[in-house]
Design an enzyme around this catalytic site. Structure first.
Site, PDB file in Angstrom:
ATOM      1  CB  CYS A 210      -0.882   0.012   1.240  1.00 14.60           C
ATOM      2  SG  CYS A 210      -2.084  -1.316   1.288  1.00 14.60           S
ATOM      3  CB  CYS A 236       0.197  -7.588   5.312  1.00 10.94           C
ATOM      4  SG  CYS A 236       0.023  -8.943   4.170  1.00 10.94           S
TER       5      CYS A 236
HETATM    6  S1  SF4 Z   1      -1.386  -1.063   7.271  1.00 14.97           S
HETATM    7 FE1  SF4 Z   1      -1.592  -2.755   5.791  1.00 14.97          FE
HETATM    8  S2  SF4 Z   1      -3.605  -2.523   4.804  1.00 14.97           S
HETATM    9 FE2  SF4 Z   1      -3.164  -0.643   5.937  1.00 14.97          FE
HETATM   10  S3  SF4 Z   1      -2.322   0.733   4.417  1.00 14.97           S
HETATM   11 FE3  SF4 Z   1      -0.592  -0.316   5.379  1.00 14.97          FE
HETATM   12  S4  SF4 Z   1      -0.162  -2.179   4.181  1.00 14.97           S
HETATM   13 FE4  SF4 Z   1      -2.198  -1.386   3.587  1.00 14.97          FE
END
Ligand code: SF4
Length: 240
Positions: A210, A236
Protein backbone atom coordinates in the site's frame (compact mmCIF):
# COMPACT_ATOMS: atom_id res chain seq x y z
CA UNK A 1 -19.37 -24.12 -0.60
CA UNK A 2 -17.22 -26.42 1.61
CA UNK A 3 -19.26 -27.91 4.48
CA UNK A 4 -17.84 -28.00 8.00
CA UNK A 5 -17.39 -31.82 8.07
CA UNK A 6 -15.72 -31.71 4.60
CA UNK A 7 -13.44 -29.02 5.92
CA UNK A 8 -12.47 -31.14 8.94
CA UNK A 9 -11.72 -34.16 6.75
CA UNK A 10 -9.71 -32.03 4.38
CA UNK A 11 -7.64 -30.56 7.22
CA UNK A 12 -7.05 -34.05 8.60
CA UNK A 13 -5.89 -35.30 5.21
CA UNK A 14 -3.34 -32.54 4.84
CA UNK A 15 -1.86 -32.50 8.31
CA UNK A 16 1.74 -31.21 8.06
CA UNK A 17 3.08 -34.75 8.49
CA UNK A 18 1.18 -35.85 5.39
CA UNK A 19 2.75 -33.18 3.22
CA UNK A 20 6.32 -34.47 3.33
CA UNK A 21 5.85 -36.82 0.36
CA UNK A 22 4.34 -34.13 -1.84
CA UNK A 23 7.01 -31.63 -0.91
CA UNK A 24 9.69 -34.18 -1.76
CA UNK A 25 8.05 -34.77 -5.12
CA UNK A 26 8.11 -31.10 -6.10
CA UNK A 27 11.16 -29.70 -4.29
CA UNK A 28 13.85 -28.75 -6.79
CA UNK A 29 11.54 -29.29 -9.78
CA UNK A 30 10.43 -26.52 -12.11
CA UNK A 31 7.56 -24.47 -10.60
CA UNK A 32 5.33 -25.46 -13.50
CA UNK A 33 5.33 -29.06 -12.27
CA UNK A 34 3.68 -28.12 -8.98
CA UNK A 35 1.35 -25.68 -10.75
CA UNK A 36 0.22 -28.30 -13.25
CA UNK A 37 -0.57 -30.72 -10.44
CA UNK A 38 -2.41 -28.12 -8.34
CA UNK A 39 -4.36 -26.39 -11.10
CA UNK A 40 -5.56 -29.64 -12.63
CA UNK A 41 -6.28 -31.33 -9.30
CA UNK A 42 -8.21 -28.46 -7.74
CA UNK A 43 -9.47 -26.53 -10.80
CA UNK A 44 -12.16 -24.06 -9.58
CA UNK A 45 -11.17 -24.72 -5.97
CA UNK A 46 -7.70 -23.19 -6.31
CA UNK A 47 -6.91 -19.48 -6.66
CA UNK A 48 -3.69 -17.55 -7.12
CA UNK A 49 -2.98 -14.43 -5.07
CA UNK A 50 -0.88 -11.57 -6.35
CA UNK A 51 0.26 -8.15 -5.22
CA UNK A 52 1.67 -7.56 -8.74
CA UNK A 53 5.28 -7.89 -7.57
CA UNK A 54 7.97 -9.44 -9.76
CA UNK A 55 7.36 -13.00 -8.49
CA UNK A 56 3.64 -12.61 -9.02
CA UNK A 57 4.19 -11.57 -12.63
CA UNK A 58 6.22 -14.73 -13.24
CA UNK A 59 3.68 -16.94 -11.54
CA UNK A 60 0.64 -15.52 -13.32
CA UNK A 61 2.38 -15.97 -16.66
CA UNK A 62 2.86 -19.66 -15.81
CA UNK A 63 -0.68 -20.04 -14.45
CA UNK A 64 -2.24 -18.33 -17.47
CA UNK A 65 -0.45 -20.74 -19.80
CA UNK A 66 -1.18 -23.91 -17.81
CA UNK A 67 -4.85 -23.30 -16.99
CA UNK A 68 -6.06 -19.97 -18.41
CA UNK A 69 -9.35 -19.85 -16.49
CA UNK A 70 -7.73 -20.09 -13.07
CA UNK A 71 -8.91 -17.43 -10.60
CA UNK A 72 -6.19 -14.86 -9.97
CA UNK A 73 -7.02 -12.32 -7.28
CA UNK A 74 -5.49 -9.34 -5.51
CA UNK A 75 -6.31 -7.66 -2.23
CA UNK A 76 -7.77 -4.32 -3.16
CA UNK A 77 -7.02 -2.17 -0.12
CA UNK A 78 -8.01 1.10 -1.88
CA UNK A 79 -4.43 2.19 -1.18
CA UNK A 80 -2.43 0.61 -3.99
CA UNK A 81 0.03 2.65 -6.05
CA UNK A 82 -1.34 3.99 -9.36
CA UNK A 83 1.62 2.23 -11.01
CA UNK A 84 0.43 -1.08 -9.53
CA UNK A 85 -3.07 -0.57 -10.91
CA UNK A 86 -1.64 0.37 -14.32
CA UNK A 87 0.46 -2.81 -14.27
CA UNK A 88 -2.66 -4.83 -13.40
CA UNK A 89 -4.37 -3.49 -16.52
CA UNK A 90 -1.30 -4.11 -18.67
CA UNK A 91 -1.05 -7.71 -17.46
CA UNK A 92 -4.76 -8.29 -17.93
CA UNK A 93 -4.38 -7.40 -21.59
CA UNK A 94 -1.05 -9.12 -22.21
CA UNK A 95 -1.96 -12.40 -20.49
CA UNK A 96 -5.73 -12.29 -21.08
CA UNK A 97 -6.49 -12.44 -17.36
CA UNK A 98 -9.61 -11.13 -15.64
CA UNK A 99 -8.33 -10.34 -12.16
CA UNK A 100 -10.61 -10.74 -9.18
CA UNK A 101 -10.55 -7.79 -6.80
CA UNK A 102 -10.94 -8.87 -3.17
CA UNK A 103 -12.05 -5.84 -1.23
CA UNK A 104 -12.40 -5.09 2.45
CA UNK A 105 -15.97 -4.99 3.68
CA UNK A 106 -15.35 -1.46 4.93
CA UNK A 107 -14.44 1.63 2.95
CA UNK A 108 -11.60 3.92 3.94
CA UNK A 109 -14.18 6.45 5.09
CA UNK A 110 -15.91 3.95 7.37
CA UNK A 111 -12.56 2.78 8.69
CA UNK A 112 -11.61 6.38 9.52
CA UNK A 113 -14.96 6.94 11.25
CA UNK A 114 -14.57 3.77 13.32
CA UNK A 115 -10.86 3.85 14.13
CA UNK A 116 -9.65 7.36 13.29
CA UNK A 117 -7.84 8.80 10.27
CA UNK A 118 -4.78 7.06 8.85
CA UNK A 119 -5.01 3.97 11.01
CA UNK A 120 -1.90 2.59 9.27
CA UNK A 121 0.22 5.21 11.03
CA UNK A 122 -0.87 4.09 14.49
CA UNK A 123 -1.86 0.45 14.15
CA UNK A 124 -0.76 -1.12 10.86
CA UNK A 125 -1.60 -4.59 12.21
CA UNK A 126 -5.24 -3.63 12.70
CA UNK A 127 -5.34 -1.85 9.35
CA UNK A 128 -3.89 -4.94 7.58
CA UNK A 129 -6.36 -7.13 9.43
CA UNK A 130 -9.30 -5.07 8.19
CA UNK A 131 -8.08 -4.52 4.65
CA UNK A 132 -6.15 -7.71 3.91
CA UNK A 133 -6.32 -10.57 6.42
CA UNK A 134 -10.09 -10.72 6.93
CA UNK A 135 -11.03 -10.17 3.26
CA UNK A 136 -8.57 -12.93 2.33
CA UNK A 137 -10.12 -15.29 4.87
CA UNK A 138 -13.59 -14.68 3.53
CA UNK A 139 -12.47 -15.13 -0.06
CA UNK A 140 -10.62 -18.39 0.61
CA UNK A 141 -13.43 -19.91 2.69
CA UNK A 142 -14.73 -22.07 -0.18
CA UNK A 143 -11.32 -22.88 -1.73
CA UNK A 144 -9.13 -25.91 -1.20
CA UNK A 145 -5.78 -24.41 -2.12
CA UNK A 146 -4.22 -21.06 -2.87
CA UNK A 147 -1.05 -20.21 -4.76
CA UNK A 148 1.36 -17.48 -3.72
CA UNK A 149 4.54 -16.05 -5.23
CA UNK A 150 6.54 -15.93 -2.01
CA UNK A 151 10.21 -17.03 -2.05
CA UNK A 152 12.62 -18.12 0.64
CA UNK A 153 15.22 -15.53 -0.35
CA UNK A 154 12.86 -12.56 0.15
CA UNK A 155 13.35 -12.23 3.90
CA UNK A 156 14.26 -14.10 7.07
CA UNK A 157 10.55 -14.58 7.80
CA UNK A 158 10.11 -16.46 4.51
CA UNK A 159 13.30 -18.54 4.69
CA UNK A 160 11.46 -21.75 5.64
CA UNK A 161 8.62 -21.47 3.14
CA UNK A 162 7.43 -24.91 2.02
CA UNK A 163 6.44 -25.61 -1.56
CA UNK A 164 3.21 -27.06 -0.14
CA UNK A 165 2.07 -26.12 3.33
CA UNK A 166 -1.10 -26.21 5.37
CA UNK A 167 -2.49 -22.72 5.98
CA UNK A 168 -4.07 -23.24 9.35
CA UNK A 169 -5.49 -19.71 9.60
CA UNK A 170 -7.45 -20.08 6.37
CA UNK A 171 -7.87 -23.88 6.48
CA UNK A 172 -6.56 -24.85 3.06
CA UNK A 173 -3.37 -25.81 1.23
CA UNK A 174 -0.92 -23.03 0.52
CA UNK A 175 1.30 -23.54 -2.51
CA UNK A 176 4.47 -21.57 -3.15
CA UNK A 177 5.88 -22.87 -6.44
CA UNK A 178 8.63 -20.21 -6.49
CA UNK A 179 9.80 -20.91 -2.92
CA UNK A 180 13.18 -22.16 -4.12
CA UNK A 181 13.72 -19.49 -6.77
CA UNK A 182 16.04 -16.55 -6.28
CA UNK A 183 15.52 -12.93 -7.22
CA UNK A 184 17.89 -13.55 -10.13
CA UNK A 185 15.74 -16.44 -11.40
CA UNK A 186 12.67 -14.20 -11.31
CA UNK A 187 14.25 -11.38 -13.30
CA UNK A 188 15.77 -13.78 -15.82
CA UNK A 189 12.27 -15.15 -16.49
CA UNK A 190 10.75 -11.66 -16.76
CA UNK A 191 13.39 -10.49 -19.25
CA UNK A 192 13.28 -13.70 -21.29
CA UNK A 193 9.49 -13.56 -21.60
CA UNK A 194 9.54 -9.76 -21.99
CA UNK A 195 6.88 -9.40 -19.30
CA UNK A 196 5.79 -6.02 -17.93
CA UNK A 197 6.68 -5.16 -14.35
CA UNK A 198 6.14 -2.30 -11.93
CA UNK A 199 8.38 0.65 -12.95
CA UNK A 200 8.79 1.55 -9.27
CA UNK A 201 11.04 -1.51 -8.93
CA UNK A 202 13.58 0.43 -11.05
CA UNK A 203 13.27 3.44 -8.73
CA UNK A 204 14.55 2.08 -5.42
CA UNK A 205 11.52 0.15 -4.24
CA UNK A 206 12.14 -3.55 -3.60
CA UNK A 207 8.61 -4.61 -2.65
CA UNK A 208 5.33 -2.82 -3.28
CA UNK A 209 2.31 -2.82 -1.03
CA UNK A 210 0.00 0.00 0.00
CA UNK A 211 1.11 3.53 -0.77
CA UNK A 212 1.27 4.86 2.83
CA UNK A 213 3.32 1.88 4.07
CA UNK A 214 5.90 1.54 1.31
CA UNK A 215 9.15 3.48 0.97
CA UNK A 216 12.27 3.28 -1.12
CA UNK A 217 14.59 0.65 0.38
CA UNK A 218 17.76 2.78 0.39
CA UNK A 219 19.98 -0.07 -0.78
CA UNK A 220 18.83 -2.68 1.77
CA UNK A 221 19.19 -6.24 0.49
CA UNK A 222 16.11 -7.60 2.29
CA UNK A 223 13.30 -7.29 -0.25
CA UNK A 224 10.81 -6.47 2.48
CA UNK A 225 12.88 -3.52 3.74
CA UNK A 226 10.71 -1.04 1.89
CA UNK A 227 7.59 -1.97 3.83
CA UNK A 228 6.32 -0.50 7.16
CA UNK A 229 9.49 1.50 7.74
CA UNK A 230 9.63 2.53 11.41
CA UNK A 231 7.68 -0.51 12.62
CA UNK A 232 8.86 -4.00 13.60
CA UNK A 233 6.31 -5.32 11.15
CA UNK A 234 7.57 -7.09 7.99
CA UNK A 235 4.46 -9.08 7.01
CA UNK A 236 0.87 -7.98 6.63
CA UNK A 237 -0.42 -11.14 8.28
CA UNK A 238 -1.54 -13.14 5.27
CA UNK A 239 1.73 -15.12 5.21
CA UNK A 240 1.92 -15.67 8.96
S1 SF4 B 1 -1.39 -1.06 7.27
FE1 SF4 B 1 -1.59 -2.76 5.79
S2 SF4 B 1 -3.61 -2.52 4.80
FE2 SF4 B 1 -3.16 -0.64 5.94
S3 SF4 B 1 -2.32 0.73 4.42
FE3 SF4 B 1 -0.59 -0.32 5.38
S4 SF4 B 1 -0.16 -2.18 4.18
FE4 SF4 B 1 -2.20 -1.39 3.59
Amino acid sequence: MVKMDDSLNYAERWRPGNLAGLNKRFEGAEPEKLLRWALHTYQEDVAMATGFGASGVVLMDMVARIRPKTTIFYLNTDLLFPETLALRDQLAERLDITFTSVHSAISLGTQAAMYGEQLWQRSPDLCCKLRKVEPLRRFLADKKAWVTGIRRDQSATRANTAMIGWDDANRLLKLSPLAGWTKKDVWKYIYERDLPYNPLLDQGYTSLGCLPCTRRANGATDERASRWVGFEKVECGIHG
